[in-house]
Design an enzyme around this catalytic site. Structure first.
Site, PDB file in Angstrom:
ATOM      1  N   SER A  95      42.208  -9.574  18.766  1.00 15.76           N
ATOM      2  CA  SER A  95      43.106  -9.937  17.638  1.00 15.76           C
ATOM      3  C   SER A  95      43.879  -8.436  17.321  1.00 15.76           C
ATOM      4  CB  SER A  95      42.387 -10.398  16.322  1.00 15.76           C
ATOM      5  OG  SER A  95      43.180 -11.026  15.323  1.00 15.76           O
ATOM      6  N   ASP A 121      45.733 -21.695  18.096  1.00 15.57           N
ATOM      7  CA  ASP A 121      45.498 -20.400  17.426  1.00 15.57           C
ATOM      8  C   ASP A 121      46.885 -19.969  16.763  1.00 15.57           C
ATOM      9  OD1 ASP A 121      45.756 -17.425  17.063  1.00 15.57           O
ATOM     10  OD2 ASP A 121      44.088 -17.222  18.340  1.00 15.57           O
ATOM     11  N   HIS A 128      41.528 -19.349  17.058  1.00 16.69           N
ATOM     12  CA  HIS A 128      41.355 -17.876  16.928  1.00 16.69           C
ATOM     13  C   HIS A 128      39.834 -17.444  16.602  1.00 16.69           C
ATOM     14  CE1 HIS A 128      43.419 -13.815  16.581  1.00 16.69           C
ATOM     15  NE2 HIS A 128      42.592 -13.667  15.350  1.00 16.69           N
TER      16      HIS A 128
END
Length: 462
Positions: A300, A401, A431
């Site tokens: 991320s 996501d 995610h």
């Protein structure tokens, strides 16, 4: 005449929807709390889409919220309704429930609910329905997450963070509620905390090393940056994942506790990352790592920081890693379609959404917010010239996501710039799907693919 259909929306909750077959324009989607079927059919005949929500003892509020999240995610796709304008029709008995649901919605900064009292299709209610505005469709349809996410993940959705996106503090508090406790050290791994000495008057950077206990000789190594949208996260939450990575691959891992925004906006975290990279390059022998087999990576925001570091290394003329390992990277302050599709509470309360993303980028960019940030702040904006010479990349992301479109764009840009890129898009994965202990087929594939690319890069056997 209105027709009905049943939908399983999670945690064993089944809702019924009622829609008109006579072609009336469906202008509004309504949650009907514990209403009878006759009333639902009569309201649907007025052109509404009715979602009948049963009230189950002990879970009524969560059930209503769950039904609302589902309704937002499928409003456009299934019913040609507006996911940002949903009414709740209650009765005197369920009015307290509707009030509590409205409080939750306000706390999450989602579009307000229109609450009315249900009186079995009385004339006043029909008159109010007649005044509701029409709907031409949103700019970005919501993602129908309950139909697209892997079933085994759907079962876990209610365990995810209930994001309160009011402020950075509330986002952090939401995140802290589901941050796993510290993981005991894996018996196959040695963990050591250290501090990379500061240079140029800067403070040192805390790091945590993970090494296989039985390893000998210079080890391949991963410089790893944790996730957390540039505003959250730390070393402890990755212990299980990085323990297993070090043991299974036979490599060293150094996890970097870089500074976070908004207290330390860009370029503070990137400066920390570069300082750690230079320290490892300059002290490889003493640290017991092989400088020709180094990977920079993360998840991320950490993956965004990793690729920003590779862009900076080109600029300052420092060596690149052998690979940039990018796990659903957070790359771009611009709002791509897959992110906009989760605006205003669409999908599920536990999914990372547009409102939280906006807070995070505003905090990270600091004084740069509102301007065009450099590629080292938002790598998704990098030009082909800025990407030339960066290390080969592995990018892995799920197709449900919020960051999908920015990742697809970045992979294409890397390829156009001549950087080898391996892109994996995993159906049904959200995610955060890269975990040490996969629960689903796709998350296991993700872990397997990460292990495979690392073994190829490090030239180690399975």
């Amino acid at each position: 005449m209105a027709g009905s259909a049943s939908h399983e929306v999670g945690a064993g909750l089944i809702v019924r929807t009622f829609t008109s077959h006579h072609g009336a324009k469906r202008r509004f989607l309504v949650l009907a709390l514990a209403a009878d079927a006759l009333t639902c059919r009569e309201l649907a005949a007025d052109g509404l889409v009715i979602v009948e929500v049963p009230v189950r003892s002990g879970s009524a509020l969560d059930d209503s919220d769950r039904a609302l999240q589902w309704a937002r995610s499928v409003a456009t796709d299934l019913f040609d309704a507006d996911p940002g304008r949903i009414a709740v029709l209650d009765s005197p008995e369920t009015h307290p429930l509707a009030t509590e649901l409205a409080k939750r919605v306000r706390a999450r900064r989602e579009p307000e609910l229109l609450a009315e009292t249900l009186h079995s299709a009385d004339a006043a209610l029909h008159a109010r329905i007649a005044t509701l505005p029409g709907f031409d469709g949103p700019a970005e349809p919501a993602v129908a997450v309950h139909r697209r996410i892997e079933p085994a993940t759907v079962d876990q959705l209610d365990l995810l963070t209930r994001w309160d996106t009011t402020s950075i503090d509330t986002i952090r508090a939401s995140y802290a509620k589901v941050t796993p406790p510290p993981t005991p050290v894996n018996e196959r791994v040695e963990r050591v905390d250290d501090v990379v000495p500061g240079t140029g008057g800067r403070h040192g950077v805390p790091v945590r090393w993970y090494r296989p206990r039985d390893a000998t000789g210079p080890l391949p190594a991963i410089v790893y940056f944790h996730g957390g949208a540039y505003i959250m996260g730390g070393l402890d939450e990755n212990d299980d994942r990085l323990d297993r990575l070090a043991a299974d691959i036979g490599c060293a891992v150094v996890s970097v506790d870089y500074r976070l925004a908004p207290e330390n906006p860009y370029p503070a975290g990137l400066d920390d990352a570069e300082m750690v990279w230079q320290h490892i390059l300059g002290n490889a022998d003493a640290l017991g790592v092989d400088p020709s087999r180094l990977v920079i990576g993360g998840a991320s925001a950490g993956a965004g920081l990793a690729t920003a570091l590779c862009i900076r290394l080109v600029r300052v003329g420092l060596p690149q890693p052998a690979l940039q390992l990018l796990v659903y990277p957070m790359l771009d302050d611009r709002e791509h379609r897959s992110l906009k599709a989760l605006e205003g509470g669409a999908g599920h309360w536990g999914l990372w959404r547009l409102e939280a993303e906006r807070h995070s980028w505003r905090a990270y960019l600091g004084e740069l917010h509102g301007a065009t940030p450099p590629a080292t702040a938002a790598p998704g904006r990098a030009t082909l010239d800025e990407l030339r010479g960066t290390a080969p990349a592995f990018i892995g992301i799920g197709d449900v996501d919020a960051l999908l479109d920015s990742n697809l764009h970045y992979a294409a840009q890397l390829s156009r710039a001549g950087t080898p890129v391996e892109l994996h898009v995993y159906p049904g994965m959200i995610h955060g799907g890269f975990v040490a202990r996969p629960r689903t087929r796709q998350t296991q594939r993700f872990l397997d693919d990460v292990y495979a690319v690392l073994r190829r890069t490090f030239e180690v056997d399975d």
